[in-house]
Write a protein that holds these residues in place. Structure first.
Motif, PDB file in Angstrom:
ATOM      1  N   LEU A  20     -40.581 -16.605   4.698  1.00 40.45           N
ATOM      2  CA  LEU A  20     -39.475 -17.376   5.272  1.00 40.45           C
ATOM      3  C   LEU A  20     -39.283 -17.052   6.751  1.00 40.45           C
ATOM      4  O   LEU A  20     -38.957 -17.938   7.548  1.00 40.45           O
ATOM      5  CB  LEU A  20     -38.190 -17.105   4.491  1.00 40.45           C
ATOM      6  N   PHE A  60     -40.228 -20.540   8.288  1.00 44.02           N
ATOM      7  CA  PHE A  60     -38.922 -21.120   7.940  1.00 44.02           C
ATOM      8  C   PHE A  60     -38.880 -22.625   8.221  1.00 44.02           C
ATOM      9  O   PHE A  60     -38.404 -23.413   7.403  1.00 44.02           O
ATOM     10  CB  PHE A  60     -37.821 -20.408   8.735  1.00 44.02           C
ATOM     11  N   PHE A 120     -30.710 -15.179   5.996  1.00 40.23           N
ATOM     12  CA  PHE A 120     -30.904 -16.604   6.288  1.00 40.23           C
ATOM     13  C   PHE A 120     -29.621 -17.417   6.132  1.00 40.23           C
ATOM     14  O   PHE A 120     -29.623 -18.618   6.370  1.00 40.23           O
ATOM     15  CB  PHE A 120     -31.990 -17.179   5.370  1.00 40.23           C
TER      16      PHE A 120
END
Length: 657
Positions: free
Chosen positions: A433, A437, A462
């Motif tokens: 991620l 992302f 996040f």
């Protein structure tokens, strides 16, 4: 059956191209056939022009080249050799080679060059076998990204001889040889090939004469679908003739081919005929190979045969036996069909567990993600599958696309399971991620992070990004508003940040993006209460508390959760009427958990229900779980009341009634 005499180094076609003409034709014969059927073929077919092909022959060392009509494997007047003798003499004329031995040899080769070398050692070859060899060559050379055969194959004299013999006089070919050759060429040839046009014209002629058998009709139908619009009137005639045939005369392969033809043109399907095929297919299922099983299931999906569940169930029974033998693509098709029909079976799950656990590291990423989707959709809590997939993802995470990554991780949250390597799994996910992302579609990313929070792997690093106006704008896209499910997931993530991540100091979710209730139409965040189970519990509560006045049902809290039954207690632990809003010291939340709140055939609570109970506890509720499997054990009303008394007013609870 026509016999084709082969010679080595007979001819060389200088302009031999797949996207042009495949071989020289006898123009007079082709024009005659084309004239006969011109009015009946599809318009596209006759918009193409036949261009002459230059053919150059090398006459040195050539033998007499001929074709003969006939239906026997061995030419008339020549002795047939035994199978053992044929294997010993396989380098000689095919009249000495048993047909089964020929095809066994053909299928044992691993390259087109081997096939061509083997064919070049034979002097005469029945057209059916020649067509089989041509099909084998085209099949082995077929590549998704290339529509041409390799140059060395095209320029091979044996390959040119094969094609030239089919082009010389198609009317002398047997039905099987004709349609098999056509089937081989459709793997590579575009509709402008003279050879292809010639074979199609001959097929059209025989079709109109009604001289094609069932197998030939099936192959021709598939070829037409590959070459042109399935709406062609020629295909109508094929389907019409097949409908008039006795299904008892169809082989299992023909039945599946018929399904594939109907799958390609569902608008032409007569439902009565399809129902008849479905019923007949029950008898052929035991004889289907893994490939045919997957193809039949795929066709049933495309044709939306939800009413043919008896057939699907029988197919599922035999799928279990073939799990180790499916290719990756075939297994993916089987799983897609089972997801579509909502099919699940304990024996299939066990076979899938063994297969995935032993081969997961070698399975295609699409298959791995499809296995996880199947478990997620059917709520199958399988530790062997989940553990194997978690290990695979840690070892080979780079193989998975963003969507596949989400499909792999989401079931862990949905099924409320942390694998033994959870720390390595989520560390790997976090690294992905961080680096990729922006490659995740916004809704996919939201579902992924929300799933992590369900098993207390909170995506704190996040949260600031997904609560930001920029991400919310991306999530909304071109729509005028966000869908309710996305808003509910955002709201629950924000509630998670408040309740379980007090150290989070990033941006908050604006009120306009927060929902009032987690009960969505798809029941994604909360499962509605089982009404029959609630009725049973309500009877016991009335007996225990003395009146319906002392508990409320389906109470929507200020925190978006809906409580099945709420009981209010004062400071001394006495039960208050549900209408009272003052002097409330404690609220008891009864979670009446029916089967749909658990994984399939288990006592393992789903992730969304475990999160709800965890959050209600953190919000100050006394959470009391009343699972269906405990209620089912009670044999009388008295036992029910005693059970509820123990649950609500145990010695440690301090409650009274």
């Amino acid at each position: 059956m026509a016999l084709i005499t082969l010679r080595r180094n007979l001819c060389h076609l200088s302009d031999f191209r797949i996207h042009g003409a495949l071989a020289g034709l006898k123009t007079q014969r082709v024009n005659c056939v084309h004239k006969t059927v011109k009015e009946h073929l599809c318009p596209w077919f006759w918009s193409l022009q036949l261009e002459p092909v230059r053919v150059r022959f090398h006459h040195a060392h050539s033998k007499k080249f001929h074709s003969e009509n006939g239906n026997d494997l061995h030419p008339v007047g020549e002795p047939a050799f035994s199978q053992a003798h044929a294997e010993d003499r396989s380098e000689h004329s095919v009249k000495n080679v048993d047909e089964q031995i020929f095809y066994r040899r053909l299928n044992s080769f691993t390259s087109s060059e081997e096939v061509l070398h083997y064919i070049s050692t034979l002097q005469t070859l029945p057209d059916t076998m020649a067509a089989g060899a041509l099909h084998r060559i085209c099949e082995m050379e077929k590549k998704d990204d290339d529509q041409r055969l390799p140059k060395e194959i095209l320029e091979n004299s044996t390959f040119q001889t094969l094609c030239n013999q089919f082009a010389q006089d198609p009317s002398n070919l047997s039905n099987t040889g004709l349609v098999t050759a056509l089937q081989a060429l459709t793997l590579y040839v575009d509709p402008q090939s003279r050879l292809l046009l010639s074979l199609l014209a001959e097929c059209q002629h025989r079709l109109e004469m009604g001289s094609l058998n069932i197998h030939s009709l099936c192959i021709l139908g598939e070829c037409l679908i590959k070459l042109q619009d399935p709406g062609c009137s020629t295909l109508d005639l094929i389907i019409y003739q097949l409908q008039g045939e006795n299904l008892e005369e169809f082989t299992p392969e023909d039945i599946v081919t018929l399904y594939r033809i109907l799958q390609a043109c569902p608008e032409k399907v007569d439902q009565t005929f399809l129902h008849k095929i479905n019923n007949f297919s029950l008898s052929v299922v035991p004889n289907l190979s893994p490939k045919l099983l997957s193809q039949m299931l795929t066709a049933l999906v495309v044709l939306d045969q939800t009413q043919a569940l008896t057939l699907v169930i029988k197919l599922g029974k035999y799928v279990v036996r073939h799990i180790p033998h499916f290719t990756n693509e075939e297994l993916k098709e089987v799983l897609e069909a089972f997801i579509y029909f909502g099919y699940n079976d304990r024996f299939f799950t066990e076979a899938l567990e063994q297969h995935v656990a032993s081969l997961c590291l070698t399975l295609d990423p699409e298959v791995v993600s499809k296995v996880m989707e199947y478990c997620s959709r059917k709520l199958i809590f399988s530790k062997p599958i989940l553990n194997a997939v978690a290990e695979t993802f840690v070892c080979q995470s780079e193989k998975f696309s963003p969507n596949q990554t989400a499909e792999i991780i989401e079931p862990f949250g949905k099924l409320n399971y942390l694998p033994p390597n959870a720390s390595a799994l989520f560390r790997k996910l976090e690294n992905i991620l961080f680096t990729r992302f922006n490659y995740f579609p916004p809704k996919t990313l939201l579902k992924l992070l929300h799933s992590c929070s369900l098993i207390e792997c909170h995506p704190v690093n996040f949260m600031a990004k997904i609560f930001s106006p920029y991400f919310l704008q991306q999530l909304q896209g071109e729509e005028s508003y966000l869908d309710r499910l996305s808003l509910a997931q955002l709201t629950q993530l924000f509630l998670t940040a408040i309740l379980e991540c007090p150290f989070y100091k990033g941006p908050k979710l604006l009120p306009k993006y927060q929902v009032k209730s987690f009960l969505t139409p798809c029941s994604s965040l909360e499962t509605p209460m089982d009404f029959q189970l609630y009725k049973s519990v309500m009877v016991g509560l009335i007996d225990l508390l003395g009146a319906r006045l002392y508990f409320a049902s389906k109470v929507l809290t200020p925190y978006c959760y809906t409580i099945d039954v709420e009981i209010k207690l004062d400071e001394d632990g006495f039960v208050l009427p549900f209408t009272v809003d003052e002097d409330i010291h404690k609220r008891v939340a009864l979670c009446i958990d029916g089967p749909k709140r658990f994984c399939l055939n288990s006592k393992h609570l789903l992730g969304k229900e475990a999160t709800k109970q965890r959050h209600l506890y953190l919000l100050g509720y006394q959470v009391v779980q009343i699972p269906y499997y405990e209620i089912e054990m009670l044999k009388s009303r008295i036992e029910l009341v005693e059970y509820l008394q123990r649950k609500l007013f145990s010695q440690n609870s301090g409650g009274h009634w």
